[in-house]
Design a protein around this motif. Structure first.
Motif, PDB file in Angstrom:
ATOM      1  N   HIS A   7       0.857  -1.243   0.025  1.00  0.00           N
ATOM      2  CA  HIS A   7      -0.013  -0.046   0.151  1.00  0.00           C
ATOM      3  C   HIS A   7       0.765   1.422  -0.091  1.00  0.00           C
ATOM      4  O   HIS A   7       0.437   2.329  -0.538  1.00  0.00           O
ATOM      5  N   TYR A  11       0.808   3.877  -3.161  1.00  0.00           N
ATOM      6  CA  TYR A  11       0.545   5.317  -2.903  1.00  0.00           C
ATOM      7  C   TYR A  11       1.539   6.164  -3.610  1.00  0.00           C
ATOM      8  O   TYR A  11       1.218   7.291  -4.082  1.00  0.00           O
ATOM      9  N   SER A  15       0.168   8.621  -6.413  1.00  0.00           N
ATOM     10  CA  SER A  15       0.681  10.106  -6.079  1.00  0.00           C
ATOM     11  C   SER A  15       1.434  10.780  -6.998  1.00  0.00           C
ATOM     12  O   SER A  15       1.312  11.777  -7.503  1.00  0.00           O
ATOM     13  N   LEU A  94      -7.012   6.750  -5.028  1.00  0.00           N
ATOM     14  CA  LEU A  94      -6.049   7.570  -4.373  1.00  0.00           C
ATOM     15  C   LEU A  94      -6.762   8.489  -3.246  1.00  0.00           C
ATOM     16  O   LEU A  94      -6.429   8.629  -2.047  1.00  0.00           O
ATOM     17  N   MET A 100      -5.703   3.878   1.792  1.00  0.00           N
ATOM     18  CA  MET A 100      -4.735   4.918   1.670  1.00  0.00           C
ATOM     19  C   MET A 100      -4.667   6.191   2.265  1.00  0.00           C
ATOM     20  O   MET A 100      -3.540   6.663   2.725  1.00  0.00           O
ATOM     21  N   TRP A 104      -1.562   7.394   4.395  1.00  0.00           N
ATOM     22  CA  TRP A 104      -0.933   8.778   4.365  1.00  0.00           C
ATOM     23  C   TRP A 104      -0.630   9.377   5.637  1.00  0.00           C
ATOM     24  O   TRP A 104       0.027   9.996   5.765  1.00  0.00           O
TER      25      TRP A 104
END
Length: 122
Positions: A7, A11, A15, A94, A100, A104
């Motif tokens: 993950h 990401y 991104s 996203l 996610m 983050w």
């Protein structure tokens, strides 16, 4: 969360591709190939990640092919990332995926690798 966690890598890639789309930049191969990523990612793992991203419709433009592995049959591998880009579905994933968001938040809270890497893209 480990730097080599699926993950975290997803990401990072999504991104980066989203950033390139928004800024009109052509993605840099060293970021797509994970050469600048702060953990070693074996080619087989990188291929798996890109295959999954394409199968789920989160990216387009990546080229895959089958390679005969001696004594093991054929295996699908990544051939080219030259025209890879994030899709609308990838952007939605996203932005809306709870896992996610958690990844983050964890990374941002500790000032981790992805926050620094994404800031470098800007």
């Amino acid at each position: 969360m480990a730097k080599d966690d699926y993950h975290a890598i997803v990401y990072y890639l999504l991104s980066y591709l989203y950033h390139c789309l928004k800024t009109g930049e052509k993605p840099n191969e060293k970021y797509l190939e994970l050469a600048a990523y702060p953990a070693f990612i074996p080619d087989s793992y990188k291929d798996f990640i890109y295959i999954q991203l394409a199968k789920e419709g989160y990216i387009s433009g990546a080229l895959f092919g089958d390679v005969d592995i001696l004594g093991k049959g054929s295996e699908t591998v990544l051939k080219s990332l030259y025209n890879v880009q994030i899709t609308v579905k990838g952007i939605e994933y996203l932005q809306e995926n709870e896992k996610m968001k958690k990844v983050w938040a964890q990374i941002k809270d500790v000032g981790g690798i992805l926050f620094a890497a994404i800031q470098a893209f800007k």
